[in-house]
Scaffold this motif. Sequence first.
Motif, PDB file in Angstrom:
ATOM      1  N   LEU A 345       0.841  -1.204   0.000  1.00 14.04           N
ATOM      2  CA  LEU A 345       0.000   0.000   0.000  1.00 14.04           C
ATOM      3  C   LEU A 345       0.872   1.248   0.000  1.00 14.04           C
ATOM      4  N   GLY A 346       1.917   1.242   0.820  1.00 12.78           N
ATOM      5  CA  GLY A 346       2.811   2.387   0.879  1.00 12.78           C
ATOM      6  C   GLY A 346       3.532   2.640  -0.430  1.00 12.78           C
ATOM      7  N   VAL A 347       3.953   1.558  -1.111  1.00 16.06           N
ATOM      8  CA  VAL A 347       4.623   1.694  -2.412  1.00 16.06           C
ATOM      9  C   VAL A 347       3.674   2.350  -3.419  1.00 16.06           C
ATOM     10  N   ALA A 348       2.440   1.830  -3.510  1.00 17.31           N
ATOM     11  CA  ALA A 348       1.478   2.386  -4.466  1.00 17.31           C
ATOM     12  C   ALA A 348       1.106   3.825  -4.117  1.00 17.31           C
ATOM     13  N   LEU A 349       0.859   4.062  -2.838  1.00 16.13           N
ATOM     14  CA  LEU A 349       0.428   5.399  -2.420  1.00 16.13           C
ATOM     15  C   LEU A 349       1.528   6.436  -2.592  1.00 16.13           C
ATOM     16  N   SER A 350       2.772   6.039  -2.443  1.00 14.79           N
ATOM     17  CA  SER A 350       3.846   7.022  -2.588  1.00 14.79           C
ATOM     18  C   SER A 350       3.858   7.602  -3.999  1.00 14.79           C
ATOM     19  N   LEU A 382       6.000   5.417   2.704  1.00 19.99           N
ATOM     20  CA  LEU A 382       5.696   6.804   2.337  1.00 19.99           C
ATOM     21  C   LEU A 382       6.833   7.735   2.773  1.00 19.99           C
ATOM     22  N   GLU A 383       7.354   7.508   3.970  1.00 15.62           N
ATOM     23  CA  GLU A 383       8.452   8.346   4.455  1.00 15.62           C
ATOM     24  C   GLU A 383       9.680   8.181   3.564  1.00 15.62           C
ATOM     25  N   LEU A 390       6.737  15.302   3.736  1.00 19.36           N
ATOM     26  CA  LEU A 390       5.575  15.610   4.584  1.00 19.36           C
ATOM     27  C   LEU A 390       4.837  14.359   5.055  1.00 19.36           C
ATOM     28  N   TRP A 391       5.295  13.187   4.632  1.00 16.33           N
ATOM     29  CA  TRP A 391       4.547  11.964   4.902  1.00 16.33           C
ATOM     30  C   TRP A 391       5.331  10.995   5.770  1.00 16.33           C
ATOM     31  N   GLY A 392       6.026  11.528   6.764  1.00 13.58           N
ATOM     32  CA  GLY A 392       6.806  10.682   7.650  1.00 13.58           C
ATOM     33  C   GLY A 392       5.938   9.853   8.576  1.00 13.58           C
ATOM     34  N   VAL A 393       6.568   8.869   9.201  1.00  9.96           N
ATOM     35  CA  VAL A 393       5.876   8.032  10.182  1.00  9.96           C
ATOM     36  C   VAL A 393       5.311   8.927  11.279  1.00  9.96           C
TER      37      VAL A 393
END
Length: 433
Positions: A345-350, A382-383, A390-393
């Motif tokens: 999910l993080g890979v796609a959302l990034s 995302l981080e 702006l999308w850090g943990v």
Amino acid sequence: MTQNPPPARRAVPRRPVPGAAHAESAGRRPGRTDAPGVRRLNLSRVAQAVHDEAEITRAAVAERLGLTRAAVSSLVEQLMMAGFVAESGKTFSGQAGRPGTALTMARTGHAGLGVSVEVDALTVCLVDLAGTERLRLTSVGRHAGADPRAVLRDAAQLTGRALRVAAREDLAPAGVDLALPGLVAEGVVRQAPNLGWNAVPAAELFAQALRDDGAQLPVGSDNEANSAALAQLWAGAPGGARTFVYLSGDIGVGGAVVLDGELLRGAHGFAGEIGHLVVDPNGPDCRCGSRGCLERYAGQDALLCAAGVDPREGLAALARRAADGSGAPEARRAREAVEQAGTMLGVALSGAVNLLDPETVILGGFYRELVGRLAPAAERELERRVVSGLWGVGSGRLRTASPAGDAARGAAGQVLRRVLADPLAYSGAPSAS
């Protein structure tokens, strides 16, 4: 008894009505309502103002819209006669003059129906003009590979039950919208891999099934994630966001994009298919014909399979095993499957975040139940991948969807938006000159 004015309602995104602006551009003085076209437009503006504020006086409507009080009183009278607006019985004091009686949307009469067709369920939602959900009916059944006519006939029969309840509640739906998985355009499901549908004229088949059941209503349609994203927007997206990416976790993964309060549809109406973004070119085959798509890792079927959970046990069993901190093999496997889903999910959302720069990402569907376990892995990606930093943990930009905003609710809302955009078309009365 006179009361002070009500506190301001939360900001509701307002879509400008084409041409509302500025009667001056047509050579008319602002506030005049003698031309039929301008009056028709101002009926919509007044109805929308009452809808957005829940309770508002005629004077406040006039101030908000830049119309004279006399013009607003005339428009309100017509809306009340047609059953769109009512007086709440409360009065509010203004800065000058006598107290004003508060207006509200009518709780009977015009309404909207939304029908969500999912791989494993059908849902019908009835919403009144005030935006209150009055009825929800759900029928569970596996629809993958089923005859589309049979599925849509079942949906029409469920809708017929809702119509009978609506009649007892003195509600008259102005139409019904379908929320459908896959690529949807002009009432046709071009492709829905998880249902096995291709080139299915869903709106036409559903309308015919309704007629066979003794009902006749205008039928609209949209992608289910689009409908859910609009429901989130209209219910007040988390943090008041007006630019966001919405993800719907189901058998597959649906997605939609809202930019500055407007749904991004793309050139052909197919924008938002994030479930078919490739996260691993060498990954497993997908039903869409590609391989390594996001939903092959983060869709419900794929996630249950990776976790070794029997689909009949469902998400509750997955959540229970993932929460088990022991070293038991089934608990370890469940945790690893959820972490892998969160990573993908993080890979796609990034990629989506780098491209669109949204305020937030809203996770709906079954992701609402697992967000606490999916989010850490997703946030790490995302981080690492989002260039803005702006999308850090712990940034709080991954948010859980409101339960008030699902696809069926959004579909019903789309019917109501059409009513509010042109009340006169639904009033059964000719335009006053």
